[in-house]
Design a protein around this motif. Structure first.
Motif, PDB file in Angstrom:
ATOM      1  N   LYS A 100     -16.715 -32.719  40.812  1.00 48.41           N
ATOM      2  CA  LYS A 100     -17.026 -32.031  39.552  1.00 48.41           C
ATOM      3  C   LYS A 100     -18.476 -31.569  39.585  1.00 48.41           C
ATOM      4  O   LYS A 100     -19.379 -32.333  39.942  1.00 48.41           O
ATOM      5  CB  LYS A 100     -16.782 -32.944  38.350  1.00 48.41           C
ATOM      6  CG  LYS A 100     -16.838 -32.177  37.027  1.00 48.41           C
ATOM      7  CD  LYS A 100     -16.248 -33.006  35.893  1.00 48.41           C
ATOM      8  CE  LYS A 100     -17.257 -33.968  35.292  1.00 48.41           C
ATOM      9  NZ  LYS A 100     -16.675 -34.728  34.166  1.00 48.41           N
ATOM     10  N   HIS A 127     -21.876 -29.937  37.586  1.00 49.64           N
ATOM     11  CA  HIS A 127     -22.537 -29.820  36.285  1.00 49.64           C
ATOM     12  C   HIS A 127     -23.484 -28.620  36.296  1.00 49.64           C
ATOM     13  O   HIS A 127     -24.624 -28.714  35.859  1.00 49.64           O
ATOM     14  CB  HIS A 127     -23.281 -31.108  35.927  1.00 49.64           C
ATOM     15  CG  HIS A 127     -22.390 -32.227  35.465  1.00 49.64           C
ATOM     16  ND1 HIS A 127     -21.834 -33.156  36.305  1.00 49.64           N
ATOM     17  CD2 HIS A 127     -21.948 -32.555  34.218  1.00 49.64           C
ATOM     18  CE1 HIS A 127     -21.091 -34.013  35.611  1.00 49.64           C
ATOM     19  NE2 HIS A 127     -21.141 -33.677  34.335  1.00 49.64           N
ATOM     20  N   ASP A 143     -18.097 -28.913  34.679  1.00 53.32           N
ATOM     21  CA  ASP A 143     -18.526 -29.496  33.397  1.00 53.32           C
ATOM     22  C   ASP A 143     -19.851 -28.844  33.004  1.00 53.32           C
ATOM     23  O   ASP A 143     -20.815 -28.889  33.770  1.00 53.32           O
ATOM     24  CB  ASP A 143     -18.706 -31.009  33.566  1.00 53.32           C
ATOM     25  CG  ASP A 143     -19.058 -31.726  32.268  1.00 53.32           C
ATOM     26  OD1 ASP A 143     -19.197 -31.040  31.225  1.00 53.32           O
ATOM     27  OD2 ASP A 143     -19.201 -32.955  32.302  1.00 53.32           O
ATOM     28  N   ASN A 154     -21.324 -29.254  29.677  1.00 49.27           N
ATOM     29  CA  ASN A 154     -22.026 -30.035  28.652  1.00 49.27           C
ATOM     30  C   ASN A 154     -22.453 -29.212  27.429  1.00 49.27           C
ATOM     31  O   ASN A 154     -23.603 -29.307  26.971  1.00 49.27           O
ATOM     32  CB  ASN A 154     -23.233 -30.779  29.243  1.00 49.27           C
ATOM     33  CG  ASN A 154     -22.829 -31.789  30.307  1.00 49.27           C
ATOM     34  OD1 ASN A 154     -23.158 -31.632  31.476  1.00 49.27           O
ATOM     35  ND2 ASN A 154     -22.082 -32.811  29.919  1.00 49.27           N
ATOM     36  N   GLU A 202     -14.957 -27.888  31.473  1.00 48.54           N
ATOM     37  CA  GLU A 202     -15.232 -28.997  30.543  1.00 48.54           C
ATOM     38  C   GLU A 202     -16.371 -28.652  29.584  1.00 48.54           C
ATOM     39  O   GLU A 202     -17.434 -28.193  30.019  1.00 48.54           O
ATOM     40  CB  GLU A 202     -15.578 -30.234  31.384  1.00 48.54           C
ATOM     41  CG  GLU A 202     -15.900 -31.493  30.577  1.00 48.54           C
ATOM     42  CD  GLU A 202     -16.040 -32.709  31.497  1.00 48.54           C
ATOM     43  OE1 GLU A 202     -15.448 -32.724  32.599  1.00 48.54           O
ATOM     44  OE2 GLU A 202     -16.762 -33.651  31.121  1.00 48.54           O
ATOM     45  N   GLU A 203     -16.152 -28.912  28.323  1.00 49.67           N
ATOM     46  CA  GLU A 203     -17.145 -28.762  27.258  1.00 49.67           C
ATOM     47  C   GLU A 203     -17.957 -27.458  27.367  1.00 49.67           C
ATOM     48  O   GLU A 203     -19.184 -27.490  27.487  1.00 49.67           O
ATOM     49  CB  GLU A 203     -18.080 -29.984  27.230  1.00 49.67           C
ATOM     50  CG  GLU A 203     -17.392 -31.243  26.727  1.00 49.67           C
ATOM     51  CD  GLU A 203     -18.379 -32.323  26.246  1.00 49.67           C
ATOM     52  OE1 GLU A 203     -19.347 -32.624  26.956  1.00 49.67           O
ATOM     53  OE2 GLU A 203     -18.174 -32.845  25.135  1.00 49.67           O
ATOM     54  N   GLU A 225     -15.610 -36.648  25.671  1.00 44.59           N
ATOM     55  CA  GLU A 225     -16.585 -37.709  25.902  1.00 44.59           C
ATOM     56  C   GLU A 225     -17.497 -37.917  24.701  1.00 44.59           C
ATOM     57  O   GLU A 225     -18.182 -38.929  24.623  1.00 44.59           O
ATOM     58  CB  GLU A 225     -17.427 -37.421  27.146  1.00 44.59           C
ATOM     59  CG  GLU A 225     -18.391 -36.270  26.976  1.00 44.59           C
ATOM     60  CD  GLU A 225     -19.109 -35.906  28.264  1.00 44.59           C
ATOM     61  OE1 GLU A 225     -20.247 -36.336  28.420  1.00 44.59           O
ATOM     62  OE2 GLU A 225     -18.520 -35.219  29.104  1.00 44.59           O
ATOM     63  N   HIS A 248     -13.578 -40.264  30.673  1.00 42.18           N
ATOM     64  CA  HIS A 248     -14.948 -39.965  31.076  1.00 42.18           C
ATOM     65  C   HIS A 248     -15.584 -41.265  31.526  1.00 42.18           C
ATOM     66  O   HIS A 248     -15.364 -42.315  30.922  1.00 42.18           O
ATOM     67  CB  HIS A 248     -15.700 -39.404  29.869  1.00 42.18           C
ATOM     68  CG  HIS A 248     -17.156 -39.149  30.097  1.00 42.18           C
ATOM     69  ND1 HIS A 248     -18.131 -40.003  29.645  1.00 42.18           N
ATOM     70  CD2 HIS A 248     -17.786 -38.135  30.714  1.00 42.18           C
ATOM     71  CE1 HIS A 248     -19.319 -39.507  29.984  1.00 42.18           C
ATOM     72  NE2 HIS A 248     -19.141 -38.377  30.624  1.00 42.18           N
TER      73      HIS A 248
HETATM   74 MG   LIG Z   1     -18.755 -34.245  30.853  1.00 39.84          MG
END
Ligand SMILES: [Mg+2]
Length: 366
Positions: free
Chosen positions: A168, A170, A193, A195, A219-220, A246, A296
């Motif tokens: 994953k 970020h 992801d 965030n 994700e998010e 999360e 998470h």
């Molecule tokens: Mg996350």
């Protein structure tokens, strides 16, 4: 079986990212240390259970809040009444927030109570909640943000060389994400992801730009995390499966997300979302509503170990998240070391492994 003593222990252990940016500041200067804020419950007959509250940045204020508001409500209670204790503490403190610090403390207490239950029964947590479907769980390398194409490509190759087949990212810049996917090639599946950085419009533009990279989930993407309508808009029009959760506080947040059409993948955190008790409820809600349950886990204390058990106890075990960091010292020694992209499920009673007192002594903050 009464709880005679309840205390918290905060350790903060230095780590290495292999060239990543300092992963978080959150009100202070970014630091390369990671908190393990643990709750330790001891019963009158001397049994000890361990739990964990989500924490970052050597958070002594969070520790103090848990010490002064949550733990006094637990002392004297019958440790066998896990659901009752959790309910009573939540009810007592609900005015102080249903998501965040208080719930992190309650989550830690719940995990410690399950650890005690397993130790009392002489059985591992996974057995108490249905039985392990597997002796090992498949781990995904949850990379920190590297920020450049070269650095992320290097980290992707390094994690693949270490045996990971799921990675994953970020990252938030499209060229960096594309470089990571190219570096992974056919050797690993890649998730993204972000965030919560964007508006719906911005998120949809990124979603379109990422088309064709084969990302397993997105994700998010939308700010703020409780913008379920925004997530639903991205999910309805975009090209990716949406993951979030999360930052949820309880099962009821997942019900709201699902009703809004916000998510495909539900990601409760055992140290934020109410502990083992709440995650078991969320797992069954997901099963009955066609959502993928994928906890998470950016935790390295007892919350990490509890998540291994919860993962293994699913009939179709989800992927297990582990932040891709190398610690100066491992709180659980070999028991929490990933080998070939997999983690063994501890088979001792309760969580099956206690934190190493020498690591606690060396890195204790408060
Ligand atoms: Mg996350």
């Amino acid at each position: 079986m009464r709880i005679a003593k309840a205390e918290s222990v905060l350790v903060s252990v230095p780590f290495e990212t292999g060239g990543g940016l300092p992963p978080w500041g959150w009100g202070g200067a970014p630091a390369d240390t990671f908190d393990m804020l643990m709750v330790r419950l001891e019963t009158e007959d001397g049994l000890v259970g361990w739990g964990e509250a989500f924490s970052r940045m050597a958070d002594t204020a969070l520790k103090q809040l848990i010490d002064t508001r949550v733990l006094p409500l637990v002392v004297g209670r019958d440790a066998r009444q896990i659901a009752r204790i959790k309910h009573d503490v939540e009810f007592n403190l609900h005015n102080f927030g249903r998501v965040g610090s208080i719930m992190y403390g309650i989550s830690a207490v719940d995990i410690a109570l399950w650890d005690l239950a397993g130790k009392r029964a002489g059985r591992p947590l996974a057995e108490l909640v249905g039985g392990a479907s597997a002796a090992e769980v498949e781990v995904y390398a949850s990379l920190v943000r590297y920020g450049t194409e070269e650095a992320v490509a290097r980290a992707v190759r390094r994690s693949i060389d270490r045996g990971y087949r799921w990675i994953k990212l970020h990252e938030v810049a499209v060229p960096v994400i594309a470089a990571a996917c190219e570096a992974a090639g056919d050797d690993a599946v890649v998730m993204l992801d972000t965030n919560c950085p964007w508006s719906v419009e911005e998120a949809l533009a990124v979603d379109a730009a990422l088309d064709g990279l084969g990302l397993h989930w997105f994700e998010e993407p939308v700010w703020p995390p409780e913008n379920y309508g925004g997530l639903a808009a991205v999910r309805a029009t975009g090209r990716h499966r949406i993951a979030a959760g999360e930052n949820a506080g309880s099962l009821f947040d997942f019900v709201a997300m699902h009703r809004a059409g916000a998510i495909d993948i539900a990601q409760p955190d055992v140290a934020k979302t109410g502990g083992v008790t709440e995650l078991l409820k969320i797992a069954r809600f997901c099963e009955a509503n066609g959502l993928t349950y994928s906890p998470h886990c950016a935790l390295f204390g007892p919350g990490q170990i509890a998540t291994i058990h919860l993962t293994a106890a699913e009939v179709r075990p989800p992927l297990f998240e582990r932040l891709y960091l190398d610690f100066e010292a491992e709180l659980f020694g070999e028991a929490a070391m990933v080998r070939g992209g997999r983690l063994r499920v501890p088979d001792g009673p309760g969580l099956g492994v206690d934190p190493d007192p020498a690591v606690i002594d060396r890195y204790r903050v408060a």
